[in-house]
Design an enzyme around this catalytic site. Structure first.
Site, mmCIF file in Angstrom:
data_model
loop_
_atom_site.group_PDB
_atom_site.id
_atom_site.type_symbol
_atom_site.label_atom_id
_atom_site.label_comp_id
_atom_site.label_asym_id
_atom_site.label_seq_id
_atom_site.Cartn_x
_atom_site.Cartn_y
_atom_site.Cartn_z
ATOM 1 N N CYS A 1 -2.003 4.878 5.350
ATOM 2 C CA CYS A 1 -0.543 4.726 5.407
ATOM 3 C C CYS A 1 -0.009 4.879 6.830
ATOM 4 O O CYS A 1 1.070 4.377 7.133
ATOM 5 C CB CYS A 1 0.120 5.712 4.471
ATOM 6 S SG CYS A 1 -0.345 7.429 4.794
ATOM 7 N N ARG B 1 5.641 -2.808 4.136
ATOM 8 C CA ARG B 1 6.679 -1.819 3.838
ATOM 9 C C ARG B 1 8.047 -2.507 3.868
ATOM 10 O O ARG B 1 8.896 -2.253 3.012
ATOM 11 C CB ARG B 1 6.658 -0.678 4.877
ATOM 12 C CG ARG B 1 5.439 0.221 4.855
ATOM 13 C CD ARG B 1 5.380 1.068 3.606
ATOM 14 N NE ARG B 1 6.570 1.873 3.413
ATOM 15 C CZ ARG B 1 6.819 3.051 4.005
ATOM 16 N NH1 ARG B 1 5.934 3.585 4.819
ATOM 17 N NH2 ARG B 1 7.931 3.722 3.735
ATOM 18 N N ASP C 1 -5.860 9.331 4.073
ATOM 19 C CA ASP C 1 -4.605 9.796 4.665
ATOM 20 C C ASP C 1 -4.926 11.061 5.452
ATOM 21 O O ASP C 1 -6.048 11.597 5.360
ATOM 22 C CB ASP C 1 -3.591 10.066 3.538
ATOM 23 C CG ASP C 1 -2.207 10.480 4.058
ATOM 24 O OD1 ASP C 1 -1.913 10.245 5.246
ATOM 25 O OD2 ASP C 1 -1.423 11.055 3.265
ATOM 26 N N HIS D 1 5.089 9.339 -2.382
ATOM 27 C CA HIS D 1 5.520 8.365 -1.359
ATOM 28 C C HIS D 1 5.479 6.976 -2.016
ATOM 29 O O HIS D 1 4.642 6.137 -1.698
ATOM 30 C CB HIS D 1 4.575 8.440 -0.157
ATOM 31 C CG HIS D 1 5.122 7.831 1.101
ATOM 32 N ND1 HIS D 1 6.390 7.283 1.197
ATOM 33 C CD2 HIS D 1 4.560 7.667 2.331
ATOM 34 C CE1 HIS D 1 6.574 6.828 2.429
ATOM 35 N NE2 HIS D 1 5.494 7.044 3.130
HETATM 36 N N1 NVA Z 1 0.617 12.650 3.613
HETATM 37 C C1 NVA Z 1 1.358 12.309 4.811
HETATM 38 C C2 NVA Z 1 1.900 10.911 4.706
HETATM 39 C C3 NVA Z 1 2.658 10.438 5.922
HETATM 40 C C4 NVA Z 1 3.221 9.058 5.775
HETATM 41 C C5 NVA Z 1 2.467 13.316 5.042
HETATM 42 O O1 NVA Z 1 3.164 13.675 4.093
HETATM 43 O O2 NVA Z 1 2.633 13.752 6.178
HETATM 44 N N1 CP Z 2 3.586 5.606 6.464
HETATM 45 C C1 CP Z 2 4.766 6.160 6.773
HETATM 46 O O1 CP Z 2 5.557 6.518 5.907
HETATM 47 O O2 CP Z 2 5.004 6.247 8.104
HETATM 48 P P1 CP Z 2 6.203 7.058 8.801
HETATM 49 O O3 CP Z 2 5.941 8.534 8.543
HETATM 50 O O4 CP Z 2 6.140 6.689 10.239
HETATM 51 O O5 CP Z 2 7.495 6.637 8.168
#
Ligand code: NVA
Ligand code: CP
Length: 313
Positions: free
Chosen positions: A272, A300, A232, A137
């Site tokens: 995040c 962001r 996270d 990410h």
């Molecule tokens: N690790 C999480 C991050 C979300 C922004 C996911 O992939 O769902």
């Molecule tokens: N942190 C983040 O990427 O949030 P969303 O999944 O809402 O885009």
């Protein structure tokens, strides 16, 4: 073109974050600061350009910040909702890429499999930007390090702990920490460590930047004396079936007052988002004045405007 822009020389795709050297990450963070301070100088730089947002998973922050960012730079975005059907089901990913490149100037994609992004990028001549995959990410991590720099004035030697799952977020933090010369300690349960190839790459880059990467199991050891604590979700999007099992495995990894007390007195908390209060983080930490989660979310927008400007103009 300003000297900031010429020094970046960022073109092509942003698929992992590993494409960028420490100098390029530095230049991107500097451009973000400049664009955040002087948005008026960048109005219209994407005029006449169209960006596709191709999302296989839900999103609040990523979707809104990309759409607002593209609009602020004078471009147009088109959102393609692929949450009901994965890319490749209706037609081959290769054909999607070869169509899109004829109409638009960039593809921003949120996907289940990193390989989907690779296939899009391998078949489209326009830049492909990773808006989250199972592996990385990058836009979030760049915004996080920008936020930490705003808070602490610099990143070299900054001590950060990441506690929880060795997931996409953890990988992207490793990549950014290495490139910015930060010291990142990761603590995960056994079996949930970050990918060893990503750790090895981060350690190799950290040797150049005098950064430091430590992979541990003890959350207390990871958090001891750090200036920032990051966590996270324990079950990422696509891992919903494992959520109950993971709640048991990760129980000792919750960032709560007791764990946070091991950090430096001026330490901040990052996440995040979306967050699960009472699971990976206690409300007393995430909803306290030490939490900078909404600054991360705001940034962001700024970091992605800089990415778009750098890759597309
Ligand atoms: N690790 C999480 C991050 C979300 C922004 C996911 O992939 O769902
Ligand atoms: N942190 C983040 O990427 O949030 P969303 O999944 O809402 O885009």
């Amino acid at each position: 073109m300003s000297s900031l822009e010429t020094s970046i020389e960022l073109k092509g795709d942003l698929l992992t974050g590993m494409e960028w050297s420490p100098a390029q990450v530095r230049a991107l963070l500097d451009l973000t600061a400049e664009m955040k301070s002087h948005p008026e100088r960048y109005r219209g730089t994407l005029a006449g350009r169209v960006l596709i947002l191709l999302f296989e998973k839900p999103s609040l922050r990523t979707r809104v910040t990309f759409e607002v960012g593209v609009a602020a730079l004078g471009g147009t975005s088109i959102f393609l909702d692929h949450t009901a059907a994965r890319l490749g089901e209706r037609e081959p990913i290769r054909d999607i890429a070869r169509n899109l490149e004829r109409w638009v100037q960039g593809i921003i994609a949120r996907v289940f499999a990193q390989e989907t992004l690779d296939e899009l990028a391998g078949n489209a001549s326009v830049p492909v930007i990773n808006a989250l995959s199972d592996r990385f990410h990058p836009c979030q991590a760049l915004a996080d390090f920008f936020t930490l720099e705003e808070r602490f004035g610099g990143l070299r030697g900054l001590k950060l702990a990441y506690v929880g799952d060795g997931n996409n977020m953890c990988h992207s933090l490793l990549i950014c920490a290495a490139r910015t010369g930060a010291h990142l300690r990761v603590a995960t349960p056994t079996g949930y460590e970050p990918d060893s190839a990503v750790v090895a790459e981060a350690r190799r880059v950290a040797r150049e930047t005098r950064g430091k990467i430590e992979i541990l199991q003890s959350p207390e050891e990871a958090v001891a004396g750090v200036q920032a604590v990051y966590t996270d979700v324990w079950a990422s999007m696509g891992q919903e079936d494992e959520a109950a099992e993971r709640e048991k495995v990760f129980a000792a990894y919750q960032v709560n007052e007791r764990l946070f007390a091991h950090a430096a007195p001026d330490a901040v908390f990052l996440h995040c988002l979306p967050a699960h209060r009472g699971l990976e983080v206690a409300p007393e930490v995430i909803d306290s004045p030490r939490s900078i989660i909404y600054d991360q979310a705001e940034n962001r927008l700024h970091v992605q405007k800089a990415i778009l400007h750098a890759l597309l103009t």
